[in-house]
Design an enzyme around this catalytic site. Structure first.
Site, short mmCIF file in Angstrom:
data_model
loop_
_atom_site.label_atom_id
_atom_site.label_comp_id
_atom_site.label_asym_id
_atom_site.label_seq_id
_atom_site.Cartn_x
_atom_site.Cartn_y
_atom_site.Cartn_z
N HIS A 172 48.57 32.28 41.87
CA HIS A 172 48.30 32.65 43.26
C HIS A 172 49.49 32.35 44.17
CE1 HIS A 172 44.08 33.83 42.91
NE2 HIS A 172 43.96 32.87 41.99
N GLU A 202 45.07 42.60 49.55
CA GLU A 202 46.32 43.33 49.35
C GLU A 202 46.34 44.64 50.13
OE1 GLU A 202 43.57 44.08 45.77
OE2 GLU A 202 44.17 42.40 47.02
#
Length: 287
Positions: A172, A202
């Site tokens: 991450h 995203e």
């Protein structure tokens, strides 16, 4: 005045967030008219009292009336202190609170909420605007009488393809670094006539001005900006264009939501087609 108090008193007020809120809700002008009318109404009451037949006449008489009113209030306060000190103290504290404490509390509340309200428009990871900040800025532009009506507004939705694989394979922390890199690439690629935001995960939402209704160059530019990044990511891009002259100021927020929805639908068309491509929707029949 001690240093902490001076710092608090001279700190910026950040009233722009309140103004932005009123603009986007379409109530800034009605509220301004209401406040101005209230002040004029209260002033008119005093004007009538000073010029009523039973009131003082002439400048000297009016000034004298004010002096007498103040003196009478002082005498009444003195008698209250003599015979009803607790009542006098409560009246004083009540007046003091209305005149000073309440405005100071409002000022303190704005000082506390102002920075948080400003930060609430920003995506913490990338420093871009979030969805709320994007909607506020674009709505302010659309309701501005100075907007260039001869141009077109393009709204584009960018979704990174298979981004979950980055988090799963690199972690991450590296995924966050990739998002920051994409955000920088989109801002650099779009230039000053655009607004780039990250609306979650995203997904990125962009607004840009163009001289014609062809959103292809902007959409392709966004796709290429993602592809050119050092992480080798691809993106699905959906876009829609509308002439600014067709945007009605009173319906700006509603029409912006419609443009975002169309761009989102086009983005999913691009993703279903395999990703790393652009797709478009038309505003015909939508405005």
């Amino acid at each position: 005045m001690s240093n902490p108090i001076r710092q608090w008193w001279t700190a910026p007020d950040h009233f722009e967030w309140l103004s932005s809120y009123l603009v986007t809700r379409g109530i800034q002008r009605p509220l301004s008219v209401f406040v101005g009318s209230s002040v004029l109404f209260l002033g008119f009451i005093e004007f009538l009292m000073m010029h009523s037949p039973s009131g003082p006449s002439g400048t000297a008489g009016q000034v004298g009336g004010i002096v007498i009113a103040v003196a009478a209030s002082a005498v009444m306060a003195g008698r209250l202190v003599e015979h009803h000190p607790i009542l006098a103290a409560s009246k004083f504290l009540n007046a003091f609170g209305v005149i000073t404490v309440i405005p100071l509390m409002c000022q303190a509340l704005l000082q506390v909420l102002g920075p948080d309200a400003l930060n609430s428009d920003t995506d913490e990871l990338t420093g871009l605007l979030n969805r709320r900040g994007f909607q506020i800025r674009v709505s302010e532009f659309l309701v501005s009488p100075e907007r260039p009506t001869g141009e077109h507004l393009v709204v584009a939705m960018v979704d990174l393809d298979r981004f979950k694989q980055v988090n799963d394979t690199l972690g991450h922390a590296e995924g966050d670094a990739a998002l920051i890199a994409v955000a920088g690439g989109l801002e650099t690629g779009m230039g000053p006539r655009s607004l780039v935001s990250r609306i979650g995960g995203e997904e990125f939402l962009i607004a840009a001005l163009t001289g014609d209704d062809d959103a292809t160059s902007i959409a392709e530019g966004l796709r290429e900006a993602v592809l050119a990044g050092r992480y080798g990511l691809t993106a699905s891009v959906g876009a829609v264009a509308v002439p600014l002259v067709d945007v009605v100021a009173s319906r700006a927020a509603e029409q912006l939501e419609m443009l975002i929805r169309l761009a989102d639908e086009a983005m999913y068309d691009a993703k279903r087609a395999g990703g790393n491509r652009v797709a478009f929707r038309s505003v015909i029949g939508e405005l």
